[in-house]
Design an enzyme around this catalytic site. Structure first.
Site, PDB file in Angstrom:
ATOM      1  N   SER A 168       0.805  -1.224   0.000  1.00  0.00           N
ATOM      2  CA  SER A 168       0.000   0.000   0.000  1.00  0.00           C
ATOM      3  C   SER A 168       0.836   1.271   0.000  1.00  0.00           C
ATOM      4  O   SER A 168       0.405   2.303  -0.521  1.00  0.00           O
ATOM      5  CB  SER A 168      -0.935   0.011   1.219  1.00  0.00           C
ATOM      6  OG  SER A 168      -0.191  -0.062   2.423  1.00  0.00           O
ATOM      7  N   ASP A 215      -0.592   7.270  10.166  1.00  0.00           N
ATOM      8  CA  ASP A 215      -1.408   6.379  11.004  1.00  0.00           C
ATOM      9  C   ASP A 215      -0.551   5.357  11.733  1.00  0.00           C
ATOM     10  O   ASP A 215      -1.003   4.268  12.054  1.00  0.00           O
ATOM     11  CB  ASP A 215      -2.473   5.677  10.154  1.00  0.00           C
ATOM     12  CG  ASP A 215      -1.855   4.815   9.051  1.00  0.00           C
ATOM     13  OD1 ASP A 215      -0.609   4.790   8.933  1.00  0.00           O
ATOM     14  OD2 ASP A 215      -2.609   4.170   8.308  1.00  0.00           O
ATOM     15  N   HIS A 269       1.576   4.214   7.475  1.00  0.00           N
ATOM     16  CA  HIS A 269       1.621   4.844   6.156  1.00  0.00           C
ATOM     17  C   HIS A 269       2.230   6.244   6.249  1.00  0.00           C
ATOM     18  O   HIS A 269       2.378   6.791   7.348  1.00  0.00           O
ATOM     19  CB  HIS A 269       0.217   4.876   5.542  1.00  0.00           C
ATOM     20  CG  HIS A 269      -0.344   3.512   5.329  1.00  0.00           C
ATOM     21  ND1 HIS A 269      -1.210   2.933   6.236  1.00  0.00           N
ATOM     22  CD2 HIS A 269      -0.151   2.602   4.340  1.00  0.00           C
ATOM     23  CE1 HIS A 269      -1.529   1.712   5.803  1.00  0.00           C
ATOM     24  NE2 HIS A 269      -0.900   1.487   4.658  1.00  0.00           N
TER      25      HIS A 269
END
Length: 238
Positions: free
Chosen positions: A11, A186, A189
């Site tokens: 991600s 977070d 990320h």
């Protein structure tokens, strides 16, 4: 045809084309010289990435010019195996072997391509408790900074064994004061600051291998080289 740089990872790679992302910054930096191609898959680990390698690069060919491939996995592999993201966990020795296999695949297809392994970033555990991916009944963070550091060391070891470049993101980011919120949105990320660090590290790694704006040619005449009195002259022979 412009040469390419592939970005392959989880991600943190998938999100890299967002505003201020490190992938988007590479596109802007290398505009007119290189096509930056995104191959990011949220939630993936090296086990899953290895499984889909043929599909990920199915549209590519051995004849195309690929300057470099970044391989950015480990944040999910390092999930703690008995907590809420255990399904993403990959044992560290398998993680190393998977990275070896990914590098071997890429070098087998493009022998002269620069492969850059990027380690997982650090983890801010208190923030991860506030942002679990799934229901967290244990009350414990699904990732720890210690585990991320171990996988980062494993990533660097594989790079040394394979003779390819590596970026120690885990160490680099922790050099920033207040990295927990300065670099991470977070606990895992990246913020724009975190993205900027990755961008700068990738540019520097490419520069060390001879790939920079000073060495890469633009693909067509730039406006400043076009004669206002005879514009089409600049396009002769193209």
């Amino acid at each position: 045809m412009r040469p390419k740089i592939y970005l392959f990872g989880d991600s943190i790679t998938e999100m890299s084309f967002e505003h201020g992302g490190w992938g988007a910054s590479l596109v802007n930096h290398f505009n007119r010289t290189v096509d930056v191609v995104l191959r990011g898959y949220s939630g993936y680990n090296t086990r899953w990435g290895l499984k889909v390698l043929d599909k990920v690069f199915a549209g590519s060919s051995e004849s195309e010019s690929v300057l470099a491939v970044t391989v950015f996995f480990g944040a999910n592999d390092a999930s703690v195996e008995d907590r809420c993201s255990a399904f993403q966990h990959v044992p560290i020795e398998e993680y190393k072997q998977n990275l070896h296999s990914i590098v071997s695949f890429l070098k087998g297809r493009w022998p002269t391509t620069e492969v850059i392994l990027i380690s997982p970033p650090p983890v801010d555990e208190p923030t991860r408790l506030l942002c679990p991916f799934t229901e967290n009944k244990s009350g414990l963070p699904e990732r720890t900074n210690e585990a991320a550091g171990n996988y980062a060391k494993a990533c660097l070891a594989v790079a040394a064994e394979c003779g390819v470049s590596a970026i120690d993101l885990w160490t680099r980011m922790q050099q920033i004061p207040g990295w927990q919120t300065a670099c991470l949105s977070d606990g895992l990320h990246l913020t724009q600051t975190g993205n900027k660090i990755v961008f700068e590290e990738v540019v520097e790694a490419l520069k060390k291998k001879g790939f920079s704006l000073e060495t890469l040619p633009v693909d067509l005449p730039v406006i400043f080289d076009i004669d206002p009195n005879d514009p089409l002259k600049s396009f002769q022979g193209i």
